[in-house]
Design a protein around this motif. Sequence first.
Motif, PDB file in Angstrom:
ATOM      1  N   MET A   1       0.836  -1.188   0.000  1.00 40.52           N
ATOM      2  CA  MET A   1       0.000   0.000   0.000  1.00 40.52           C
ATOM      3  C   MET A   1       0.879   1.249   0.000  1.00 40.52           C
ATOM      4  O   MET A   1       1.893   1.293   0.703  1.00 40.52           O
ATOM      5  N   ASP A   2       0.501   2.255  -0.768  1.00 40.85           N
ATOM      6  CA  ASP A   2       1.221   3.529  -0.766  1.00 40.85           C
ATOM      7  C   ASP A   2       1.239   4.106   0.650  1.00 40.85           C
ATOM      8  O   ASP A   2       0.230   4.099   1.359  1.00 40.85           O
ATOM      9  N   LYS A   3       2.416   4.607   1.076  1.00 42.04           N
ATOM     10  CA  LYS A   3       2.554   5.047   2.469  1.00 42.04           C
ATOM     11  C   LYS A   3       1.629   6.211   2.802  1.00 42.04           C
ATOM     12  O   LYS A   3       1.201   6.370   3.950  1.00 42.04           O
ATOM     13  N   LYS A   4       1.295   7.057   1.800  1.00 45.74           N
ATOM     14  CA  LYS A   4       0.386   8.172   2.073  1.00 45.74           C
ATOM     15  C   LYS A   4      -1.034   7.661   2.316  1.00 45.74           C
ATOM     16  O   LYS A   4      -1.741   8.159   3.190  1.00 45.74           O
ATOM     17  N   TYR A   5      -1.443   6.657   1.534  1.00 45.38           N
ATOM     18  CA  TYR A   5      -2.763   6.056   1.745  1.00 45.38           C
ATOM     19  C   TYR A   5      -2.822   5.435   3.142  1.00 45.38           C
ATOM     20  O   TYR A   5      -3.786   5.617   3.888  1.00 45.38           O
ATOM     21  N   LYS A   6      -1.762   4.693   3.477  1.00 43.97           N
ATOM     22  CA  LYS A   6      -1.726   4.012   4.765  1.00 43.97           C
ATOM     23  C   LYS A   6      -1.807   5.015   5.910  1.00 43.97           C
ATOM     24  O   LYS A   6      -2.557   4.818   6.874  1.00 43.97           O
ATOM     25  N   ALA A   7      -1.045   6.107   5.812  1.00 42.58           N
ATOM     26  CA  ALA A   7      -1.055   7.117   6.871  1.00 42.58           C
ATOM     27  C   ALA A   7      -2.436   7.744   7.027  1.00 42.58           C
ATOM     28  O   ALA A   7      -2.901   7.996   8.140  1.00 42.58           O
ATOM     29  N   ARG A   8      -3.109   7.983   5.914  1.00 41.35           N
ATOM     30  CA  ARG A   8      -4.445   8.587   5.978  1.00 41.35           C
ATOM     31  C   ARG A   8      -5.450   7.646   6.625  1.00 41.35           C
ATOM     32  O   ARG A   8      -6.284   8.073   7.437  1.00 41.35           O
ATOM     33  N   ILE A   9      -5.386   6.368   6.263  1.00 37.07           N
ATOM     34  CA  ILE A   9      -6.316   5.400   6.850  1.00 37.07           C
ATOM     35  C   ILE A   9      -6.028   5.226   8.336  1.00 37.07           C
ATOM     36  O   ILE A   9      -6.952   5.113   9.152  1.00 37.07           O
ATOM     37  N   GLU A  10      -4.767   5.228   8.729  1.00 33.26           N
ATOM     38  CA  GLU A  10      -4.429   5.107  10.139  1.00 33.26           C
ATOM     39  C   GLU A  10      -4.942   6.303  10.933  1.00 33.26           C
ATOM     40  O   GLU A  10      -5.370   6.154  12.086  1.00 33.26           O
ATOM     41  N   ARG A  11      -4.920   7.498  10.332  1.00 37.11           N
ATOM     42  CA  ARG A  11      -5.496   8.676  10.996  1.00 37.11           C
ATOM     43  C   ARG A  11      -6.987   8.485  11.228  1.00 37.11           C
ATOM     44  O   ARG A  11      -7.521   8.844  12.282  1.00 37.11           O
ATOM     45  N   VAL A  12      -7.652   7.904  10.239  1.00 39.90           N
ATOM     46  CA  VAL A  12      -9.091   7.660  10.353  1.00 39.90           C
ATOM     47  C   VAL A  12      -9.378   6.668  11.476  1.00 39.90           C
ATOM     48  O   VAL A  12     -10.289   6.878  12.287  1.00 39.90           O
ATOM     49  N   LEU A  13      -8.595   5.587  11.552  1.00 40.25           N
ATOM     50  CA  LEU A  13      -8.818   4.585  12.597  1.00 40.25           C
ATOM     51  C   LEU A  13      -8.607   5.177  13.988  1.00 40.25           C
ATOM     52  O   LEU A  13      -9.363   4.871  14.923  1.00 40.25           O
ATOM     53  N   ALA A  14      -7.590   6.018  14.132  1.00 39.63           N
ATOM     54  CA  ALA A  14      -7.353   6.671  15.427  1.00 39.63           C
ATOM     55  C   ALA A  14      -8.509   7.605  15.784  1.00 39.63           C
ATOM     56  O   ALA A  14      -8.948   7.661  16.937  1.00 39.63           O
ATOM     57  N   TYR A  15      -9.020   8.326  14.786  1.00 37.68           N
ATOM     58  CA  TYR A  15     -10.147   9.245  14.992  1.00 37.68           C
ATOM     59  C   TYR A  15     -11.390   8.473  15.450  1.00 37.68           C
ATOM     60  O   TYR A  15     -12.073   8.865  16.405  1.00 37.68           O
ATOM     61  N   ILE A  16     -11.660   7.358  14.777  1.00 40.70           N
ATOM     62  CA  ILE A  16     -12.820   6.539  15.144  1.00 40.70           C
ATOM     63  C   ILE A  16     -12.662   5.997  16.564  1.00 40.70           C
ATOM     64  O   ILE A  16     -13.603   6.020  17.362  1.00 40.70           O
ATOM     65  N   GLU A  17     -11.470   5.502  16.896  1.00 43.41           N
ATOM     66  CA  GLU A  17     -11.240   4.884  18.202  1.00 43.41           C
ATOM     67  C   GLU A  17     -11.475   5.877  19.330  1.00 43.41           C
ATOM     68  O   GLU A  17     -12.036   5.530  20.373  1.00 43.41           O
ATOM     69  N   GLU A  18     -11.062   7.127  19.125  1.00 41.28           N
ATOM     70  CA  GLU A  18     -11.220   8.146  20.162  1.00 41.28           C
ATOM     71  C   GLU A  18     -12.680   8.540  20.373  1.00 41.28           C
ATOM     72  O   GLU A  18     -13.049   9.057  21.427  1.00 41.28           O
TER      73      GLU A  18
END
Length: 307
Positions: A1-18
């Motif tokens: 996976m492109d690292k920029k895509y991965k970073a964006r999705i990880e931001r989303v997962l952190a946002y959801i978790e909080e």
Amino acid sequence: MDKKYKARIERVLAYIEERLPEKLLLSEVAAVSHFSEYHFHRIFTAVLGETVNDYIARRRLERAINRLIFKPDIPITQIALDHGYSSSANFSKAVSLHFGFSPSEIRNPAKIKNSKIGKLQSKYGKVFNPFDLYPDAITAEVIKSKPQKDVIMNVEIKELAGMPVSTLVSEGGYTPESIYATWDRLIGWAENSGIAASKQTRFALAYDNPTVTPIDKCRYTAAIVIPESVPVAEPFVKSEIPAGKYAVLYFKGTPEETLQAQLGLYAEWFPDSGFEPDNYPMMEHYLNDARVDGYVEMEIYVKLKPL
């Protein structure tokens, strides 16, 4: 996976978790990713293998069920309201559809009369049995030679200083192949950064309960302690294990027996400890190489806060 895509999705997962207990608008979740709302849903589904709605619903249920198991004094209605459900009836319906059992049956498996195939099995392929959530059931079936009390007597409370670490996420969750591949990459990186394999201090951050969450969906991050001056670049991420007080359980046994020790720590030690788990994932501090030795030797760390 492109690292920029991965970073964006990880931001989303952190946002959801909080914000899991809150009402999450999909437009707001998409905005966090900086993808257009239309394309975001397709990208999220392609990367995670489930829709945004399914992911949020699953994580909400997993967190609620863990509370149901390890906080038996909290009423089911309160757990429902605390996790974003409008009533205990809606919560009970969601739990039954996902797990195949009602909240009261999960809290007390002796009440089980009939079970159904829930979404957890039909969609994710994971067979769920409430008896597996409780140490006594696991002890009887899996570790007959190791009484639970003998395991729990090994718990110590330790004060840790903050430790900088280089981390790498396991793309396949708790699946052994993915965990080993993740460690091989991180160990190799550390050696190339001047940290010999024999000198490495290795922790794993284990976020999810595999009796509740599908194995490949469980979040697992490998971490090696590093000097502050060591540079870290993608795909590795520099982070810190926070300072604080930790419950530490020494464990030596087969990989299958680790779940018994972990559940025992939560179910048997915590209720009388005067502490509760802080908002930080459970850590495993590895003391050997299971692939070489054929067994696991480690310390299980849970960050503490006063009741």
